[in-house]
Design a protein around this motif. Structure first.
Motif, short mmCIF file in Angstrom:
data_model
loop_
_atom_site.label_atom_id
_atom_site.label_comp_id
_atom_site.label_asym_id
_atom_site.label_seq_id
_atom_site.Cartn_x
_atom_site.Cartn_y
_atom_site.Cartn_z
N GLY A 1 19.72 4.75 -3.95
CA GLY A 1 20.99 4.04 -4.05
C GLY A 1 22.04 4.74 -3.22
O GLY A 1 21.72 5.56 -2.35
N GLN A 2 23.31 4.46 -3.49
CA GLN A 2 24.38 5.07 -2.73
C GLN A 2 24.79 6.41 -3.35
O GLN A 2 24.87 6.52 -4.58
N PRO A 3 25.06 7.42 -2.53
CA PRO A 3 25.47 8.72 -3.05
C PRO A 3 26.76 8.62 -3.86
O PRO A 3 27.58 7.71 -3.65
N SER A 4 26.94 9.57 -4.77
CA SER A 4 28.15 9.60 -5.60
C SER A 4 29.33 10.22 -4.86
O SER A 4 30.44 10.25 -5.40
N ILE A 5 29.11 10.73 -3.65
CA ILE A 5 30.18 11.31 -2.83
C ILE A 5 30.23 10.57 -1.50
O ILE A 5 29.27 9.91 -1.11
N THR A 6 31.36 10.68 -0.82
CA THR A 6 31.52 10.03 0.47
C THR A 6 30.83 10.85 1.56
O THR A 6 31.09 12.04 1.71
N LEU A 7 29.95 10.20 2.30
CA LEU A 7 29.20 10.85 3.38
C LEU A 7 29.35 10.05 4.66
O LEU A 7 29.56 8.84 4.61
N PRO A 8 29.22 10.70 5.82
CA PRO A 8 28.99 12.14 5.98
C PRO A 8 30.27 12.95 5.82
O PRO A 8 31.37 12.45 6.08
N ARG A 9 30.12 14.18 5.37
CA ARG A 9 31.25 15.11 5.39
C ARG A 9 31.46 15.61 6.82
O ARG A 9 30.69 15.28 7.72
N ARG A 10 32.48 16.41 7.01
CA ARG A 10 32.75 16.93 8.35
C ARG A 10 31.57 17.73 8.86
O ARG A 10 30.87 18.39 8.09
N PRO A 11 31.32 17.72 10.18
CA PRO A 11 30.21 18.49 10.74
C PRO A 11 30.24 19.95 10.29
O PRO A 11 31.28 20.61 10.33
N GLY A 12 29.09 20.43 9.84
CA GLY A 12 28.96 21.81 9.41
C GLY A 12 29.15 22.03 7.93
O GLY A 12 28.74 23.08 7.40
N MET A 13 29.75 21.09 7.22
CA MET A 13 30.03 21.29 5.80
C MET A 13 28.76 21.37 4.96
O MET A 13 28.71 22.07 3.96
N ALA A 14 27.73 20.65 5.35
CA ALA A 14 26.49 20.64 4.57
C ALA A 14 25.88 22.02 4.47
O ALA A 14 25.27 22.36 3.45
N THR A 15 26.00 22.81 5.53
CA THR A 15 25.46 24.17 5.51
C THR A 15 26.47 25.20 5.03
O THR A 15 26.11 26.17 4.35
N LYS A 16 27.75 25.00 5.37
CA LYS A 16 28.77 25.97 4.96
C LYS A 16 29.11 25.86 3.48
O LYS A 16 29.32 26.87 2.80
N ARG A 17 29.18 24.64 2.98
CA ARG A 17 29.51 24.40 1.58
C ARG A 17 28.52 23.40 1.01
O ARG A 17 28.85 22.22 0.79
#
Length: 231
Positions: free
Chosen positions: A212-228
């Motif tokens: 289904g659809q994620p509970s958060i808005t995606l995509p986040r800013r580039p690099g956020m997935a690894t940094k946070r």
């Protein structure tokens, strides 16, 4: 004569181009830094055989386009595209690596089903949201980060297929937490072994389905997935 050590009819049929790709990678490696592997025997096992080991997960996914995140030298994307016949996008933000991939693809008519994108996954997700039925990635980041990067690119019902070495339990637990936030669920986990020079090299392939659809808005800013990461 087909090399039966790879135990794959698909490999036997496509072996010449698969080996041509590997040899091109090794030839350009000193200029592009494409791989840590420097000889054909090791490359056959750790690049070609490793890529095709997850063919059952790729063929078992819904029909549609495939994307390979952080494709690097083109593994597993090129072998899987060539053997499965899926239209595939190789996603590689490193310009030198993307240039190599583009050149190799353009020089081979049999690879017309492959496109190269020199962009980050977050950028492609804005341009082509939910455009892919299958996403693959091989050891380019942690599972929580990869799940986040794959989610906005996947159609609902699509599969994310991750090729890992031997992930620790903590990474798998964090992946489960991230998956729940991303409306992703683990549908299969399969261990396999690569044999090289008498040594066993253990691998794990995990397949997640987007439900289904994620509970958060995606995509986040580039690099956020690894940094946070989400978990």
């Amino acid at each position: 004569m087909c090399d039966k050590t790879l135990c794959s009819e698909d490999f036997c049929q496509k072996q010449p181009l698969l080996l041509e790709h590997l040899q091109a990678v090794l030839q350009h490696n000193h200029k592009k830094n494409l791989t840590s592997i420097t000889d054909v025997p090791a490359g056959r096992v750790f690049h070609i055989e490793d890529s095709l080991a997850v063919l059952p997960e790729v063929t078992g996914a819904p029909s549609g386009q495939m994307a390979d995140l952080g494709s690097g030298a083109g593994f597993p994307g090129i072998p899987l595209a060539l053997v499965s016949g899926r239209h595939t996008t190789l996603l590689e933000s490193n310009k030198k690596k993307a240039q190599f991939l583009q050149g190799f693809v353009e020089d081979n008519d049999l690879l017309s089903i492959i496109k190269v994108s020199a962009a980050r996954s977050e950028e492609l997700a804005l341009e082509q949201p939910e455009a892919f039925a299958v996403i693959t990635a091989r050891a380019v980041a942690s599972l929580p980060a990869l799940l986040e990067l794959a989610a906005p690119l996947l159609q609902v019902g699509g599969h994310f297929i991750s090729l890992k070495g031997k992930p620790e339990d903590a990474e798998l637990e964090r992946a489960a937490v991230a998956a729940s936030k991303l409306s992703m669920r683990l549908v299969s986990s399969r261990a396999y072994t690569l044999l090289f020079e008498g040594n066993e090299n253990h691998r794990l392939v995990l397949a997640y389905e987007k439900t289904g659809q994620p509970s958060i808005t995606l995509p986040r800013r580039p690099g956020m997935a690894t940094k946070r990461p989400l978990a």
